[in-house]
Scaffold this motif. Structure first.
Motif, PDB file in Angstrom:
ATOM      1  N   ILE A  88     -32.992 -25.052  -9.818  1.00 41.67           N
ATOM      2  CA  ILE A  88     -31.892 -25.569 -10.639  1.00 41.67           C
ATOM      3  C   ILE A  88     -32.405 -25.768 -12.058  1.00 41.67           C
ATOM      4  O   ILE A  88     -33.339 -26.537 -12.291  1.00 41.67           O
ATOM      5  CB  ILE A  88     -31.357 -26.905 -10.083  1.00 41.67           C
ATOM      6  CG1 ILE A  88     -30.878 -26.726  -8.639  1.00 41.67           C
ATOM      7  CG2 ILE A  88     -30.219 -27.423 -10.955  1.00 41.67           C
ATOM      8  CD1 ILE A  88     -30.473 -28.028  -7.980  1.00 41.67           C
ATOM      9  N   ASN A  89     -31.803 -25.082 -12.987  1.00 41.13           N
ATOM     10  CA  ASN A  89     -32.226 -25.137 -14.385  1.00 41.13           C
ATOM     11  C   ASN A  89     -31.232 -25.996 -15.172  1.00 41.13           C
ATOM     12  O   ASN A  89     -30.215 -25.511 -15.665  1.00 41.13           O
ATOM     13  CB  ASN A  89     -32.290 -23.721 -14.974  1.00 41.13           C
ATOM     14  CG  ASN A  89     -32.975 -23.683 -16.322  1.00 41.13           C
ATOM     15  OD1 ASN A  89     -32.981 -24.671 -17.056  1.00 41.13           O
ATOM     16  ND2 ASN A  89     -33.542 -22.541 -16.662  1.00 41.13           N
ATOM     17  N   LEU A 142     -27.015 -27.324 -19.487  1.00 38.01           N
ATOM     18  CA  LEU A 142     -26.680 -28.208 -20.607  1.00 38.01           C
ATOM     19  C   LEU A 142     -26.651 -27.448 -21.925  1.00 38.01           C
ATOM     20  O   LEU A 142     -25.882 -27.799 -22.831  1.00 38.01           O
ATOM     21  CB  LEU A 142     -27.690 -29.356 -20.681  1.00 38.01           C
ATOM     22  CG  LEU A 142     -27.642 -30.366 -19.527  1.00 38.01           C
ATOM     23  CD1 LEU A 142     -28.793 -31.359 -19.642  1.00 38.01           C
ATOM     24  CD2 LEU A 142     -26.314 -31.107 -19.514  1.00 38.01           C
ATOM     25  N   HIS A 143     -27.476 -26.414 -22.037  1.00 36.80           N
ATOM     26  CA  HIS A 143     -27.545 -25.634 -23.271  1.00 36.80           C
ATOM     27  C   HIS A 143     -26.201 -24.965 -23.572  1.00 36.80           C
ATOM     28  O   HIS A 143     -25.788 -24.862 -24.740  1.00 36.80           O
ATOM     29  CB  HIS A 143     -28.647 -24.582 -23.160  1.00 36.80           C
ATOM     30  CG  HIS A 143     -28.872 -23.802 -24.409  1.00 36.80           C
ATOM     31  ND1 HIS A 143     -28.305 -22.572 -24.626  1.00 36.80           N
ATOM     32  CD2 HIS A 143     -29.589 -24.090 -25.528  1.00 36.80           C
ATOM     33  CE1 HIS A 143     -28.673 -22.120 -25.818  1.00 36.80           C
ATOM     34  NE2 HIS A 143     -29.446 -23.022 -26.388  1.00 36.80           N
ATOM     35  N   PHE A 148     -14.328 -22.867 -19.805  1.00 36.55           N
ATOM     36  CA  PHE A 148     -15.350 -21.866 -19.509  1.00 36.55           C
ATOM     37  C   PHE A 148     -16.745 -22.481 -19.547  1.00 36.55           C
ATOM     38  O   PHE A 148     -17.570 -22.222 -18.660  1.00 36.55           O
ATOM     39  CB  PHE A 148     -15.262 -20.708 -20.506  1.00 36.55           C
ATOM     40  CG  PHE A 148     -16.143 -19.547 -20.150  1.00 36.55           C
ATOM     41  CD1 PHE A 148     -15.659 -18.498 -19.379  1.00 36.55           C
ATOM     42  CD2 PHE A 148     -17.466 -19.490 -20.571  1.00 36.55           C
ATOM     43  CE1 PHE A 148     -16.471 -17.427 -19.038  1.00 36.55           C
ATOM     44  CE2 PHE A 148     -18.291 -18.427 -20.235  1.00 36.55           C
ATOM     45  CZ  PHE A 148     -17.782 -17.381 -19.474  1.00 36.55           C
ATOM     46  N   ALA A 149     -17.018 -23.303 -20.558  1.00 38.33           N
ATOM     47  CA  ALA A 149     -18.338 -23.929 -20.679  1.00 38.33           C
ATOM     48  C   ALA A 149     -18.614 -24.843 -19.492  1.00 38.33           C
ATOM     49  O   ALA A 149     -19.714 -24.839 -18.930  1.00 38.33           O
ATOM     50  CB  ALA A 149     -18.435 -24.706 -21.986  1.00 38.33           C
ATOM     51  N   ILE A 150     -17.616 -25.629 -19.107  1.00 38.89           N
ATOM     52  CA  ILE A 150     -17.784 -26.565 -17.989  1.00 38.89           C
ATOM     53  C   ILE A 150     -17.948 -25.817 -16.671  1.00 38.89           C
ATOM     54  O   ILE A 150     -18.849 -26.121 -15.869  1.00 38.89           O
ATOM     55  CB  ILE A 150     -16.592 -27.532 -17.906  1.00 38.89           C
ATOM     56  CG1 ILE A 150     -16.498 -28.395 -19.172  1.00 38.89           C
ATOM     57  CG2 ILE A 150     -16.697 -28.411 -16.672  1.00 38.89           C
ATOM     58  CD1 ILE A 150     -17.697 -29.274 -19.434  1.00 38.89           C
ATOM     59  N   ILE A 203     -34.485 -33.195 -19.741  1.00 36.58           N
ATOM     60  CA  ILE A 203     -33.572 -32.080 -19.955  1.00 36.58           C
ATOM     61  C   ILE A 203     -34.209 -30.766 -19.524  1.00 36.58           C
ATOM     62  O   ILE A 203     -33.537 -29.885 -18.985  1.00 36.58           O
ATOM     63  CB  ILE A 203     -33.160 -32.009 -21.442  1.00 36.58           C
ATOM     64  CG1 ILE A 203     -32.354 -33.251 -21.825  1.00 36.58           C
ATOM     65  CG2 ILE A 203     -32.345 -30.747 -21.724  1.00 36.58           C
ATOM     66  CD1 ILE A 203     -31.953 -33.301 -23.277  1.00 36.58           C
ATOM     67  N   ASN A 204     -35.508 -30.637 -19.719  1.00 38.82           N
ATOM     68  CA  ASN A 204     -36.209 -29.393 -19.399  1.00 38.82           C
ATOM     69  C   ASN A 204     -36.700 -29.342 -17.959  1.00 38.82           C
ATOM     70  O   ASN A 204     -37.367 -28.394 -17.565  1.00 38.82           O
ATOM     71  CB  ASN A 204     -37.390 -29.200 -20.349  1.00 38.82           C
ATOM     72  CG  ASN A 204     -36.943 -28.904 -21.764  1.00 38.82           C
ATOM     73  OD1 ASN A 204     -36.602 -27.769 -22.079  1.00 38.82           O
ATOM     74  ND2 ASN A 204     -36.918 -29.916 -22.617  1.00 38.82           N
ATOM     75  N   ARG A 205     -36.356 -30.345 -17.206  1.00 39.82           N
ATOM     76  CA  ARG A 205     -36.816 -30.407 -15.811  1.00 39.82           C
ATOM     77  C   ARG A 205     -36.115 -29.347 -14.963  1.00 39.82           C
ATOM     78  O   ARG A 205     -34.932 -29.078 -15.115  1.00 39.82           O
ATOM     79  CB  ARG A 205     -36.511 -31.790 -15.247  1.00 39.82           C
ATOM     80  CG  ARG A 205     -36.999 -31.978 -13.813  1.00 39.82           C
ATOM     81  CD  ARG A 205     -36.492 -33.295 -13.242  1.00 39.82           C
ATOM     82  NE  ARG A 205     -36.865 -33.448 -11.845  1.00 39.82           N
ATOM     83  CZ  ARG A 205     -36.277 -34.292 -11.003  1.00 39.82           C
ATOM     84  NH1 ARG A 205     -35.311 -35.067 -11.439  1.00 39.82           N
ATOM     85  NH2 ARG A 205     -36.660 -34.376  -9.755  1.00 39.82           N
ATOM     86  N   LYS A 206     -36.895 -28.757 -14.071  1.00 44.75           N
ATOM     87  CA  LYS A 206     -36.356 -27.797 -13.109  1.00 44.75           C
ATOM     88  C   LYS A 206     -36.563 -28.338 -11.700  1.00 44.75           C
ATOM     89  O   LYS A 206     -37.613 -28.918 -11.402  1.00 44.75           O
ATOM     90  CB  LYS A 206     -37.021 -26.420 -13.252  1.00 44.75           C
ATOM     91  CG  LYS A 206     -36.714 -25.717 -14.566  1.00 44.75           C
ATOM     92  CD  LYS A 206     -37.365 -24.355 -14.604  1.00 44.75           C
ATOM     93  CE  LYS A 206     -37.051 -23.641 -15.923  1.00 44.75           C
ATOM     94  NZ  LYS A 206     -37.685 -22.308 -15.972  1.00 44.75           N
TER      95      LYS A 206
END
Length: 364
Positions: A78-79, A84-85, A124-126, A353-356
Motif C-alpha cells: 500500500i503506497n 495522497l499525492h 476522480f481524485a478521490i 506520508i512516505n510509509r509503505k
C-alpha cells in the motif's frame, strides 16, 4: 519519494488521447464549454456532430482505471504517498490556478475561495486514490484465483456492475420512471457510473487483461485492427442508442465498458518508443487538474456562438478549442510542477506520508 516508472509509449499515447477525450466531453459540458448546454437551438447536424464526438470520447474515465489495473496488477504494498499525492496535486494546482486567475483579473480574491481550493471535491481524485490504497488487496484476490475462476469473476463483475445497471437504467429511460432501490450500487440509482463499484470493476478488468497477456490468452491473438474497428462500431452504436436511452453513455453502461476494453486492447498491441509522447504524457494529470480552473480561457473561443455556424466551422472550433486548452494546460503543468519541487522535498522528509505497508498474503 515517488518512484520513477518505466513508461510504455503506446499506453502513454493512449493516456494523451484519453485526456483529449475528457476535454471533448467538457467542451460539451454545461459548466465548462457549454457545447450541449442549449440543444434546442443547435442546428441539427451540429448537434449530431457534438453527440457523436461525445460518444467516441465517453470511455475515457473508465479506461484510465483499466490502465491502472493493468499496470498495478502485481503490487502487494500500500503506497500512501502515491494516493495522497494525487489529491495533493489536485488541490495545489487548483490553488495555483486560482492565484493565476486573480492575478489576471478574471476573479476577485477572497479568503473563503482561497481556502476552498484546498478542498479536494473531485470525484476522480478521490476514487482514484481509493483504488490505489485497496489495489494490493485486489491483486491478491486475482492472484489466488485459477485462470477459470478469474474469468468467471470478471464475467460476474461485468454482469453485476455493467449489464444490470444498463438494463435498469434503460427501464428508467423508456418508462420515464425512477425505480428507487433497483440499483445494486445505491438506493438512489446507478449514479451514471460515478461510483466506486464501476471503477473498481474497471481496475479488475485491467488486471485480468494483464494476466491474460501473461498466459498468452486468445484475446491477444486477433489483430489490433479488429479492436479499433469494433471500438468505432460500438461508439456509433452508443451515439444512435443514446437517442432512445439517455443512459447509453453512462460510465456503468456495458457498452462503454466494452468500448474502454477495445480501445485499450488496440493500444496495448502497438509497439513503439517515443520520448516526445512520454514527455507530454507526464502532464496528463496536470491537464485534468487545471482545465476546469481556467474557464475564462474556454470562453475566449466563443463556443456558444461558433457551434451555431456551419458544420465544418463547428468541427474546427471543437478541435481548435480542445487542443488550445490542452496546450495551455500542459504549459501550466510544467510551470506548476517547478513550483512544487521545494514542497515535494519537504514532503519527502515526512516519514508517515512516505510509509509503505506490505501485505502478508498468508494472513489474508
Amino acid at each position: 519519494m515517488l518512484e520513477k516508472k518505466t513508461r510504455n509509449s503506446n499506453i502513454e499515447l493512449l493516456r494523451i488521447i484519453l485526456i483529449i477525450f475528457v476535454l471533448i466531453e467538457h467542451y460539451n459540458n454545461t459548466d465548462v464549454g457549454g457545447g450541449l448546454a442549449n440543444t434546442a437551438e443547435l442546428p441539427l447536424l451540429n448537434y449530431f456532430l457534438l453527440e457523436l464526438l461525445d460518444s467516441f470520447a465517453t470511455c475515457a474515465v473508465d479506461c484510465f482505471f483499466l490502465i491502472t489495473g493493468y499496470f498495478l496488477y502485481k503490487i502487494k504494498t500500500i503506497n500512501f504517498r502515491k494516493a495522497l499525492h494525487i489529491i495533493f496535486v489536485f488541490c495545489i494546482y487548483r490553488f495555483f490556478s486560482y492565484i493565476l486567475n486573480v492575478t489576471l483579473g478574471y476573479t476577485d480574491f477572497t479568503v473563503k475561495h482561497c481556502i476552498g481550493t484546498f478542498i479536494p471535491n473531485c470525484y476522480f481524485a478521490i476514487m482514484y486514490s481509493t483504488i490505489i490504497i485497496i489495489a494490493p488487496f485486489c491483486n491478491i484476490i486475482m492472484e489466488k484465483l485459477s485462470d477459470k475462476s478469474r474469468t468467471d469473476f470478471i464475467v460476474i463483475l461485468m454482469c453485476l456492475f455493467g449489464l444490470w445497471p444498463s438494463i435498469s437504467d434503460f427501464m428508467c429511460s423508456i418508462t420515464h420512471i425512477s425505480y428507487t432501490g433497483l440499483s445494486n450500487v445505491s438506493a438512489f440509482g446507478n449514479e451514471w457510473g460515478y461510483n466506486i463499484a464501476t471503477f473498481l470493476m474497471m481496475y479488475f478488468i485491467g488486471s485480468y487483461i494483464h494476466f491474460c497477456r501473461d498466459n498468452e490468452s486468445r484475446i491477444f491473438f486477433h489483430k489490433k485492427e479488429i479492436d479499433i474497428l469494433l471500438y468505432i462500431l460500438i461508439s456509433i452504436f452508443i451515439f444512435g442508442f443514446g437517442f432512445i436511452n439517455k443512459h447509453a453513455s453512462n460510465y456503468c453502461s456495458i457498452f462503454v465498458i466494452i468500448q474502454s476494453i477495445l480501445v485499450f486492447l488496440f493500444f496495448i498491441k502497438l509497439e513503439f518508443s517515443s520520448k516526445i509522447v512520454n514527455f507530454f504524457a507526464k502532464s496528463v494529470w496536470g491537464v485534468y487538474c487545471t482545465h476546469m480552473n481556467i474557464i475564462w480561457f474556454w470562453k475566449l473561443f466563443n463556443i456558444s456562438d461558433n457551434i451555431h455556424r456551419n458544420l465544418m466551422f463547428c468541427l474546427i472550433n471543437v478541435f481548435f478549442t480542445v487542443f488550445s486548452v490542452l496546450f495551455v494546460c500542459i504549459l501550466l503543468d510544467k510551470f506548476f510542477a517547478l513550483l512544487l519541487v521545494p514542497i515535494e522535498k519537504l514532503i519527502d522528509r515526512v516519514k508517515f506520508i512516505n510509509r509503505k505497508l506490505a501485505l502478508i498474503q498468508d494472513s489474508l
